[in-house]
Design an enzyme around this catalytic site. Structure first.
Site, PDB file in Angstrom:
ATOM      1  N   LYS A  60       0.848  -1.187   0.000  1.00  0.00           N
ATOM      2  CA  LYS A  60       0.000   0.000   0.000  1.00  0.00           C
ATOM      3  C   LYS A  60       0.884   1.239   0.000  1.00  0.00           C
ATOM      4  O   LYS A  60       1.713   1.421   0.899  1.00  0.00           O
ATOM      5  CB  LYS A  60      -0.894   0.021   1.242  1.00  0.00           C
ATOM      6  CG  LYS A  60      -2.052   1.006   1.147  1.00  0.00           C
ATOM      7  CD  LYS A  60      -3.071   0.552   0.121  1.00  0.00           C
ATOM      8  CE  LYS A  60      -4.377   1.322   0.248  1.00  0.00           C
ATOM      9  NZ  LYS A  60      -5.377   0.837  -0.746  1.00  0.00           N
ATOM     10  N   THR A 117      -4.135  -4.894   0.551  1.00  0.00           N
ATOM     11  CA  THR A 117      -3.391  -3.655   0.794  1.00  0.00           C
ATOM     12  C   THR A 117      -4.172  -2.735   1.733  1.00  0.00           C
ATOM     13  O   THR A 117      -3.575  -1.965   2.484  1.00  0.00           O
ATOM     14  CB  THR A 117      -3.076  -2.927  -0.521  1.00  0.00           C
ATOM     15  OG1 THR A 117      -4.296  -2.530  -1.165  1.00  0.00           O
ATOM     16  CG2 THR A 117      -2.266  -3.811  -1.454  1.00  0.00           C
ATOM     17  N   HIS A 135      21.062  25.445 -11.796  1.00  0.00           N
ATOM     18  CA  HIS A 135      21.979  26.349 -12.474  1.00  0.00           C
ATOM     19  C   HIS A 135      21.565  27.813 -12.305  1.00  0.00           C
ATOM     20  O   HIS A 135      20.407  28.172 -12.488  1.00  0.00           O
ATOM     21  CB  HIS A 135      22.055  26.018 -13.957  1.00  0.00           C
ATOM     22  CG  HIS A 135      22.654  24.668 -14.238  1.00  0.00           C
ATOM     23  ND1 HIS A 135      23.969  24.368 -13.961  1.00  0.00           N
ATOM     24  CD2 HIS A 135      22.120  23.544 -14.772  1.00  0.00           C
ATOM     25  CE1 HIS A 135      24.220  23.118 -14.314  1.00  0.00           C
ATOM     26  NE2 HIS A 135      23.111  22.597 -14.798  1.00  0.00           N
TER      27      HIS A 135
END
Length: 307
Positions: free
Chosen positions: A17, A62, A255
């Site tokens: 799960k 689950t 950057h």
């Protein structure tokens, strides 16, 4: 190209799960406390029939895994995400017969107490935005054969230094246009995960100290490259903690390019920058001990398992 004719079989499998959001409030005193976590459970075991025949007789739903995570948050609390994860993983291995291995992955969202009338408020918080704390706990086997792996970590720790970084002397080919520099801004969003030896640790204290060590090294190292900075970060952590076997670091370059103000007659000595978040260099490293015990399945996390 020749065809393959071997028998088709089920390879490695797992299920669980993903991302049960749990907020646990402690109301034992007038001053409440909060734990805010995102919990994923993953089980391995005797589940082949579910895949090959659709036989669910060995499959713990689950949803049951999710409900267990919520129930344990009430029954046992979440003193630290490491302790909570170990208890949860051991439960699945010990109490669910087909399960041979359980892995619990947890993100913790940090909060700080709000102030009202000049004093900390008893039941109001402000979400802290510096980073997300993480832990992955893997438990395999039972009794004398039990093995437990704990990986602490953090992600989304955004750091920036305005100088103290350079990038020069790099390999050049026909497509290289990047100019070398001996003074640049360096920024990144750090992901760090460290594997413990054993389970006897002051989890909160180690976490806060590792975070501070990472930040300090980022700040003080005169960096010739982000790669060098990552190694120094990992080295500092391992030198300080004998209980940590290895640390894995990932850092994307955020950057910052000096913007050209010459068309406006303006000089720009590293003061105004254009920020570009894509594409970015992704720098990664493992810093380890040459006597580190085997990692076993410690790094085989649920997300990215197929990567």
């Amino acid at each position: 190209m020749s065809d393959l004719n071997g028998k088709i079989v089920l390879g490695a499998d797992q299920y669980g799960k993903a991302e049960s959001r749990i907020v646990r409030i402690y109301r034992d005193s007038p001053r409440h406390e909060i734990k805010d976590v995102n919990v994923s459970t993953c089980l391995r075991g005797d589940f082949a029939a579910a895949y090959t025949d659709g036989d669910q007789s060995n499959v713990l739903p689950t949803d049951s895994q999710k409900q267990t995570a919520y129930a344990f948050a009430k029954q046992y609390g979440i003193p630290t995400i490491e302790e909570y994860g170990i208890r949860l993983a051991e439960h699945f291995v010990d109490e669910i017969e087909p399960v041979h291995l359980a892995r619990i992955e947890i993100d913790e969202y940090l909060w700080e107490r709000a102030s009202a009338d000049g004093a900390p408020h008893d039941h109001t918080w402000i979400r802290k935005g510096q980073e997300i704390r993480t832990a992955t706990i893997t438990v395999e086997g039972a009794g004398a054969d039990r093995k437990v792996w704990v990986v602490g970590g953090l992600k989304d720790l955004i750091v920036l230094k305005s100088t103290g970084s350079e990038f020069a002397g790099f390999l050049v080919d026909d497509y290289t246009v990047l100019e070398p520099t001996n003074d640049r801004m360096m920024a990144t969003s750090i992901v760090a995960k460290w594997r413990f030896v054993g389970t006897d640790a002051d989890w909160d204290d180690v976490y806060s100290q590792v975070k501070q060590l990472l930040i300090e090294q980022f700040a003080v190292v005169q960096s010739r490259a982000l790669q060098q900075t990552l190694f120094r970060m990992g080295e500092a952590v391992l030198e300080h903690f004998g209980s940590i076997a290895e640390i894995r670091l990932s850092a994307p370059n955020r950057h910052h390019f000096v913007h050209n103000l010459a068309p406006f007659g303006l000089d720009n000595p590293n003061e105004v920058f254009n920020v570009s978040d894509r594409p970015y260099g992704l720098i990664q490293a493992v810093v380890t001990r040459d006597d580190a015990p085997p990692a076993g399945p410690a790094w085989e996390q649920q997300f990215g398992w197929l990567a």
